[in-house]
Enzyme design. Structure first.
Site, PDB file in Angstrom:
ATOM      1  N   ARG A  64       0.905  -1.211   0.076  1.00 29.26           N
ATOM      2  CA  ARG A  64      -0.021  -0.049  -0.050  1.00 29.26           C
ATOM      3  C   ARG A  64       0.738   1.399   0.090  1.00 29.26           C
ATOM      4  O   ARG A  64       0.322   2.282  -0.808  1.00 29.26           O
ATOM      5  CB  ARG A  64      -1.093  -0.107   1.207  1.00 29.26           C
ATOM      6  CG  ARG A  64      -1.917   1.196   1.084  1.00 29.26           C
ATOM      7  CD  ARG A  64      -3.213   0.978   2.235  1.00 29.26           C
ATOM      8  NE  ARG A  64      -4.043   1.871   2.219  1.00 29.26           N
ATOM      9  CZ  ARG A  64      -4.393   2.706   3.288  1.00 29.26           C
ATOM     10  NH1 ARG A  64      -3.754   2.648   4.240  1.00 29.26           N
ATOM     11  NH2 ARG A  64      -5.310   3.599   3.031  1.00 29.26           N
ATOM     12  N   HIS A  68       0.393   4.293  -2.376  1.00 33.12           N
ATOM     13  CA  HIS A  68       0.178   5.785  -2.358  1.00 33.12           C
ATOM     14  C   HIS A  68       1.244   6.587  -2.529  1.00 33.12           C
ATOM     15  O   HIS A  68       1.286   7.734  -2.914  1.00 33.12           O
ATOM     16  CB  HIS A  68      -0.031   5.772  -0.596  1.00 33.12           C
ATOM     17  CG  HIS A  68      -1.520   5.250  -0.482  1.00 33.12           C
ATOM     18  ND1 HIS A  68      -2.131   5.779   0.908  1.00 33.12           N
ATOM     19  CD2 HIS A  68      -2.336   4.476  -0.881  1.00 33.12           C
ATOM     20  CE1 HIS A  68      -3.418   5.240   0.764  1.00 33.12           C
ATOM     21  NE2 HIS A  68      -3.288   4.554  -0.260  1.00 33.12           N
ATOM     22  N   VAL A  72       1.182   9.919  -6.235  1.00 37.90           N
ATOM     23  CA  VAL A  72       1.279  11.146  -5.698  1.00 37.90           C
ATOM     24  C   VAL A  72       2.943  11.667  -6.259  1.00 37.90           C
ATOM     25  O   VAL A  72       3.769  11.241  -5.792  1.00 37.90           O
ATOM     26  CB  VAL A  72       1.190  11.455  -4.179  1.00 37.90           C
ATOM     27  CG1 VAL A  72       1.549  12.816  -4.052  1.00 37.90           C
ATOM     28  CG2 VAL A  72      -0.007  10.909  -3.788  1.00 37.90           C
ATOM     29  N   ASN A  96      -3.865   8.949   4.266  1.00 38.19           N
ATOM     30  CA  ASN A  96      -2.640   8.372   5.041  1.00 38.19           C
ATOM     31  C   ASN A  96      -2.589   8.568   6.537  1.00 38.19           C
ATOM     32  O   ASN A  96      -2.030   7.361   7.167  1.00 38.19           O
ATOM     33  CB  ASN A  96      -1.302   8.797   4.643  1.00 38.19           C
ATOM     34  CG  ASN A  96      -0.943   8.574   3.114  1.00 38.19           C
ATOM     35  OD1 ASN A  96      -1.484   7.641   2.533  1.00 38.19           O
ATOM     36  ND2 ASN A  96      -0.186   9.530   2.152  1.00 38.19           N
ATOM     37  N   HIS A 195      -6.406  -5.936  -2.175  1.00 37.24           N
ATOM     38  CA  HIS A 195      -7.391  -6.127  -1.208  1.00 37.24           C
ATOM     39  C   HIS A 195      -7.793  -7.752  -0.786  1.00 37.24           C
ATOM     40  O   HIS A 195      -8.539  -8.052  -0.102  1.00 37.24           O
ATOM     41  CB  HIS A 195      -8.679  -5.269  -1.339  1.00 37.24           C
ATOM     42  CG  HIS A 195      -8.404  -3.850  -1.418  1.00 37.24           C
ATOM     43  ND1 HIS A 195      -9.439  -2.884  -1.547  1.00 37.24           N
ATOM     44  CD2 HIS A 195      -7.119  -3.167  -1.205  1.00 37.24           C
ATOM     45  CE1 HIS A 195      -8.895  -1.531  -1.579  1.00 37.24           C
ATOM     46  NE2 HIS A 195      -7.540  -1.720  -0.939  1.00 37.24           N
ATOM     47  N   ASP A 255      -4.346 -14.383  -2.873  1.00 40.06           N
ATOM     48  CA  ASP A 255      -5.021 -15.208  -3.887  1.00 40.06           C
ATOM     49  C   ASP A 255      -6.138 -14.392  -4.631  1.00 40.06           C
ATOM     50  O   ASP A 255      -6.149 -13.247  -4.411  1.00 40.06           O
ATOM     51  CB  ASP A 255      -5.505 -16.490  -3.184  1.00 40.06           C
ATOM     52  CG  ASP A 255      -6.406 -16.016  -2.156  1.00 40.06           C
ATOM     53  OD1 ASP A 255      -7.107 -15.038  -2.103  1.00 40.06           O
ATOM     54  OD2 ASP A 255      -6.579 -16.617  -1.020  1.00 40.06           O
TER      55      ASP A 255
END
Ligand code: HEM
Ligand SMILES: *[C@@H]1O[C@H](CO)[C@@H](O)[C@H](O)[C@H]1NC(C)=O
Ligand SMILES: *[C@@H]1O[C@H](CO)[C@@H](O)[C@H](O)[C@H]1NC(C)=O
Ligand SMILES: *[C@@H]1O[C@H](CO)[C@@H](O)[C@H](O)[C@H]1NC(C)=O
Ligand SMILES: *[C@@H]1O[C@H](CO)[C@@H](O)[C@H](O)[C@H]1NC(C)=O
Ligand SMILES: *[C@@H]1O[C@H](CO)[C@@H](O)[C@H](O)[C@H]1NC(C)=O
Ligand SMILES: *[C@@H]1O[C@H](CO)[C@@H](O)[C@H](O)[C@H]1NC(C)=O
Ligand SMILES: *[C@@H]1O[C@H](CO)[C@@H](O)[C@H](O)[C@H]1NC(C)=O
Ligand SMILES: *[C@@H]1O[C@H](CO)[C@@H](O)[C@H](O)[C@H]1NC(C)=O
Ligand SMILES: *[C@@H]1O[C@H](CO)[C@@H](O)[C@H](O)[C@H]1NC(C)=O
Ligand SMILES: *[C@@H]1O[C@H](CO)[C@@H](O)[C@H](O)[C@H]1NC(C)=O
Ligand SMILES: *[C@@H]1O[C@H](CO)[C@@H](O)[C@H](O)[C@H]1NC(C)=O
Length: 331
Positions: A64, A68, A72, A96, A195, A255
């Site tokens: 992540r 992020h 940017v 954040n 996710h 997975d």
């Protein structure tokens, strides 16, 4: 006799182009550190492996950070800079603050890399390598990471507030934010598959559980069994910082169950479920494909990670190689 003005204009233009081309054309490649830090991948992967031993969530947190970072100002480690007299840290931007984690592990990786190859490997490349290690050590695909990024001299907190997608935005807005950094619908669906591991705080989805969009009812796209589970984790007026697994079926494994969950109306975030529940959307076909074929998901995921890792890198002599990922050199 001086030459006609047009001639000198063109000579100057050609000279300027000649000076600019090498920098603007520099491409990342997989062998960037072959001579200067040949073991960098295994150094990173060893530190990530150690971190997993005390924190099963760390892989999710590390990938992540790369996401992020890349959204940017490109993949330039801008997210790693702390506040200073000249830096308004992205760590305190809305997406954040009290949410991104794993910065200590990034520092441990940097220390280990500096011990073997001082002053050579950028923090931006460390984030890309850590993301790959995190996925492969969680049962996901491995790939050769493109390298050669350099580190920024600035942060962009305002950019982090506006460029990183929010879980409360509709699919159109999120698609637009991906498009703004050159990523398409395939990338959106494949990368959302990240996710498949990690956690989310109640405050990022509890709007779906009791009174969704002022309907007085939960989000109708939520599986009722799953809804009951989530209401237990996130009681009304409870702490917004309690955690739920993004993938309720195999919480720490990389997975394709994320996509099966969407088909079962078990997407945790509104932005997850919309990939499958927005009628007529091109994303539905992709969800169905990735749900039925993990090989197809892994293949697309790797390509989309490479696409995301290619967002506006600093190369050549732009930026710098930070010696401490938290600070611009000499500050
Ligand atoms: C498509 C738009 C996306 C939205 C709206 C979104 C939103 C979120 C939110 C709200 C959380 C929970 C944060 C918290 O509660 O503290 C989260 C976690 C996470 N996101 Fe995303 N995300 C998106 C795309 C991505 C992408 C592209 C990746 C990586 C390729 C990614 C990887 C993760 C991971 C692994 C976690 C769990 C982190 C942890 O456990 O520390 N997300 N995301
Ligand atoms: C990788 O990129 C660097 C910097 O652009 C370059 O010096 C090097 O020759 C490239 N390696 C390959 C194999 O293309
Ligand atoms: C690379 O790592 C291997 C073990 O992982 C080690 O044997 C080797 O000496 C290292 N090479 C360098 C150049 O550090
Ligand atoms: C850094 O700056 C933010 C404002 O962007 C502020 O809220 C925060 O308290 C500061 N943090 C530290 C550790 O100085
Ligand atoms: C972040 O968490 C701290 C400690 O729980 C809290 O005091 C602060 O208000 C939170 N900041 C934001 C912006 O939510
Ligand atoms: C970014 O958003 C946070 C939280 O909403 C806000 O406190 C901060 O001032 C914003 N920063 C900038 C530079 O707009
Ligand atoms: C979607 O984007 C539009 C245009 O930028 C904005 O006005 C709107 O508030 C966004 N919607 C959400 C839910 O963030
Ligand atoms: C849902 O929220 C709206 C707006 O805040 C409010 O008017 C309504 O009474 C709420 N409904 C329920 C059942 O809580
Ligand atoms: C939540 O808090 C509101 C206002 O404080 C209160 O009216 C409501 O009964 C509480 N709901 C629950 C389930 O505790
Ligand atoms: C709800 O989830 C279960 C799996 O937990 C699944 O068997 C069922 O089909 C889902 N229901 C709907 C309506 O998606
Ligand atoms: C699954 O996806 C792979 C990779 O795209 C493809 O080669 C394979 O044919 C697919 N398998 C099935 C059963 O569709
Ligand atoms: C699924 O995706 C893979 C990889 O993108 C592609 O090769 C395959 O044709 C797709 N299959 C279907 C049924 O859409």
């Amino acid at each position: 006799m001086s030459p006609p003005p047009s001639t000198s204009f063109f000579s100057v233009t050609i000279v300027l182009l000649g000076m600019m081309l090498p920098q603007s054309k520099a491409q990342l490649n997989t062998t960037f550190y072959a001579n200067t830090c040949p073991n960098v991948s295994s150094i990173v992967s060893n530190v990530v492996q150690q971190a997993f031993q005390s924190d099963s969530r760390i892989g999710a947190s590390l990938i992540r950070l790369h996401f992020h970072d890349c959204f940017v100002n490109g993949c330039d480690a801008s997210i790693l800079l702390d506040n200073s007299s000249s830096i308004l840290s992205e760590k305190f931007a809305a997406p954040n603050v009290n949410s991104t984690r794993g910065f200590g592990v990034v520092d441990n990786i940097k220390t280990a890399v500096e011990n073997s190859c001082p002053g050579v490997v950028s923090c931006a490349d460390i984030l890309a390598l850590a993301a790959e290690s995190s996925v492969s050590q969680s049962g996901g695909p491995s790939w050769s990471v493109l390298l050669g990024r350099r580190d920024s001299l600035t942060a962009n907190q305002a950019g982090a507030n506006t460029s990183i997608p929010s879980p409360f935005e509709g699919l159109n807005n999120i698609t637009a934010k991906f498009s703004a950094v050159g990523l398409n619908t395939n990338d959106l669906v494949a990368l959302s598959g990240a996710h498949t591991f990690g956690r989310a705080q109640c405050r990022t989805f509890s709007n779906r559980l009791y009174n969704f969009s002022n309907t007085g009812n939960p989000d109708s796209t939520l599986n009722t069994t799953y809804l009951t589970t989530l209401q237990q984790i996130c009681p009304q007026n409870g702490s917004g910082t309690a955690l739920a697994n993004l993938d309720p079926t195999t919480s720490d494994a990389f997975d394709n169950n994320y996509f099966t969950n969407l088909q079962n109306n078990q997407g945790l975030l509104q932005s997850d479920q919309e990939l499958f529940s927005t009628s007529g959307s091109a994303t539905i076909t992709l969800v169905n494909n990735f749900s039925s074929n993990q090989t197809a998901f892994f293949q697309s995921f790797v390509q989309s990670m490479i696409n995301m890792g290619n967002i506006s890198p600093l190369t050549g002599s732009s930026g710098e190689i930070r010696s401490d990922c938290k600070k611009v050199n000499g500050s």
